[in-house]
Design a protein around this motif. Structure first.
Motif, PDB file in Angstrom:
ATOM      1  N   PHE A 210       0.778  -1.369  -0.082  1.00  0.00           N
ATOM      2  CA  PHE A 210      -0.020  -0.053   0.037  1.00  0.00           C
ATOM      3  C   PHE A 210       0.760   1.255  -0.032  1.00  0.00           C
ATOM      4  O   PHE A 210       0.307   2.285   0.728  1.00  0.00           O
ATOM      5  N   ASP A 211       2.000   1.095  -0.843  1.00  0.00           N
ATOM      6  CA  ASP A 211       2.719   2.434  -1.030  1.00  0.00           C
ATOM      7  C   ASP A 211       2.824   2.667  -2.364  1.00  0.00           C
ATOM      8  O   ASP A 211       3.221   1.839  -3.127  1.00  0.00           O
ATOM      9  N   PHE A 212       2.074   3.801  -2.743  1.00  0.00           N
ATOM     10  CA  PHE A 212       1.914   4.109  -4.207  1.00  0.00           C
ATOM     11  C   PHE A 212       2.555   5.440  -4.695  1.00  0.00           C
ATOM     12  O   PHE A 212       2.794   6.346  -3.700  1.00  0.00           O
ATOM     13  N   SER A 213       2.730   5.562  -5.716  1.00  0.00           N
ATOM     14  CA  SER A 213       3.350   6.737  -6.580  1.00  0.00           C
ATOM     15  C   SER A 213       2.475   7.099  -7.646  1.00  0.00           C
ATOM     16  O   SER A 213       1.967   6.225  -8.297  1.00  0.00           O
ATOM     17  N   ILE A 214       1.940   8.379  -7.596  1.00  0.00           N
ATOM     18  CA  ILE A 214       0.850   8.506  -8.643  1.00  0.00           C
ATOM     19  C   ILE A 214       1.379  10.250  -9.240  1.00  0.00           C
ATOM     20  O   ILE A 214       1.760  10.980  -8.634  1.00  0.00           O
ATOM     21  N   THR A 215       1.438  10.123 -10.626  1.00  0.00           N
ATOM     22  CA  THR A 215       1.918  11.583 -11.461  1.00  0.00           C
ATOM     23  C   THR A 215       0.647  11.865 -11.968  1.00  0.00           C
ATOM     24  O   THR A 215      -0.272  11.097 -12.653  1.00  0.00           O
ATOM     25  N   LEU A 216       0.330  13.213 -11.909  1.00  0.00           N
ATOM     26  CA  LEU A 216      -0.677  13.842 -12.439  1.00  0.00           C
ATOM     27  C   LEU A 216      -0.364  14.982 -13.218  1.00  0.00           C
ATOM     28  O   LEU A 216       0.844  15.460 -12.986  1.00  0.00           O
ATOM     29  N   GLU A 217      -1.082  15.262 -14.339  1.00  0.00           N
ATOM     30  CA  GLU A 217      -0.755  16.673 -15.025  1.00  0.00           C
ATOM     31  C   GLU A 217      -2.200  17.390 -14.850  1.00  0.00           C
ATOM     32  O   GLU A 217      -3.206  17.177 -14.953  1.00  0.00           O
ATOM     33  N   ILE A 218      -1.713  18.687 -14.510  1.00  0.00           N
ATOM     34  CA  ILE A 218      -3.207  19.662 -13.986  1.00  0.00           C
ATOM     35  C   ILE A 218      -2.823  20.747 -14.906  1.00  0.00           C
ATOM     36  O   ILE A 218      -1.719  21.340 -15.389  1.00  0.00           O
ATOM     37  N   THR A 219      -4.298  21.521 -15.039  1.00  0.00           N
ATOM     38  CA  THR A 219      -4.212  22.777 -15.511  1.00  0.00           C
ATOM     39  C   THR A 219      -4.637  23.836 -14.712  1.00  0.00           C
ATOM     40  O   THR A 219      -6.070  23.972 -14.477  1.00  0.00           O
ATOM     41  N   PRO A 220      -3.901  24.521 -13.987  1.00  0.00           N
ATOM     42  CA  PRO A 220      -4.424  25.489 -13.120  1.00  0.00           C
ATOM     43  C   PRO A 220      -5.094  26.784 -13.724  1.00  0.00           C
ATOM     44  O   PRO A 220      -4.595  27.233 -14.815  1.00  0.00           O
TER      45      PRO A 220
END
Length: 269
Positions: A210-220
């Motif tokens: 239960f150790d995760f890495s998540i990468t997101l791309e966002i548009t503020p």
């Protein structure tokens, strides 16, 4: 007296187009009650601000207007010619602004010929006509409005899981965005869940850990969803991270988007 008349004519010819080109164009989407588009050949649609999906269409159209570029050409319309399409913007205070495609006209053998000016529109607001360059709005006036899908999309389990996860990550995303953009803007941008894309997810410790890495791309965005840039954020999510089980591992600024003139004041100099 003759000299004064000549000076006046020179002033009119030289300076007036510049003033038209610099005319202030600003409509606040929150002040719009509805927009209605009519085509001369038939067809009409109305988008209301009290409908969530239709409100998005209003915001998009208003943003095109606010980010358009003034054009120096004359703003006079051929009064004998009915515009191919007419957009009415009804404000909550009762005022109405209109937008129509622009025409270029010329006279040949004492006959006036007019053709659509590709990418140009004319905004009539507060009894002032301003010619603007907006290819997106021009195309929308001709055909784009027909393609607007205002039916609520079908919800899915994947979409619900995505939105739940974004709500969980939201405070940390907002904190990271605020920390970065506070160096450049006086106004903190917002990030909406539907403007977040999951780029990659990894389970760091292997199957069923239960150790995760998540990468997101966002548009503020600021104001009526005016994007200020694009960023990539990588978080680690694990029960051993205290507090909150979330830790920002990497922040990458990918793109800087130019703000329209009426939002330039939030840029730090």
């Amino acid at each position: 007296m003759k000299r004064l008349v000549i000076l006046f004519l020179v002033y009119t010819v030289v300076f007036l187009p510049v003033q038209l080109a610099k005319a202030d164009v600003s409509i606040k989407s929150e002040d719009v009650a509805s927009i209605q588009i009519n085509r001369t050949s038939g067809g009409t649609r109305t988008f209301n601000e009290n409908d969530g999906i239709e409100e998005f269409v209003i915001r998009k159209v208003v943003e095109w207007i606010n980010t358009s570029s003034p054009v120096k050409e004359a703003t006079e319309l051929d009064n004998t010619k009915t515009p191919i399409s007419l957009l009415k913007i009804k404000m909550k205070n009762g005022n109405v602004a209109t937008v129509v495609p622009a025409y270029d006209c010329h006279v040949q053998n004492q006959t006036k010929y007019c053709s659509l000016a590709d990418g140009d529109v004319i905004l009539d607001q507060n009894n002032q006509k301003i010619r603007l360059k907006s290819v997106q709005l021009f195309d929308w006036l001709l055909t784009g409005w027909k393609q607007e899908n205002t039916k609520p999309p079908q919800d899915t389990k994947e979409m619900m899981v995505h939105d739940i996860l974004m709500l969980f990550l939201g405070p940390e995303i907002d904190k990271a965005v605020s920390n970065y953009y506070s160096e450049y803007l006086t106004y903190s941008p917002l990030v909406y869940p539907y403007q977040i894309e999951i780029v990659n997810v990894e389970r760091i410790g292997g199957f069923r850990t239960f150790d995760f890495s998540i990468t997101l791309e966002i548009t503020p965005v600021v104001g009526p969803h005016i994007s200020v840039g694009k960023d990539r954020l990588t978080f680690e999510i694990a029960p051993t991270i205290i507090p909150g089980q979330i830790k920002l591992k990497k922040f990458e600024h990918l793109e800087t988007h130019e703000l329209p003139p009426h939002w330039q004041h939030i840029i730090k100099h």
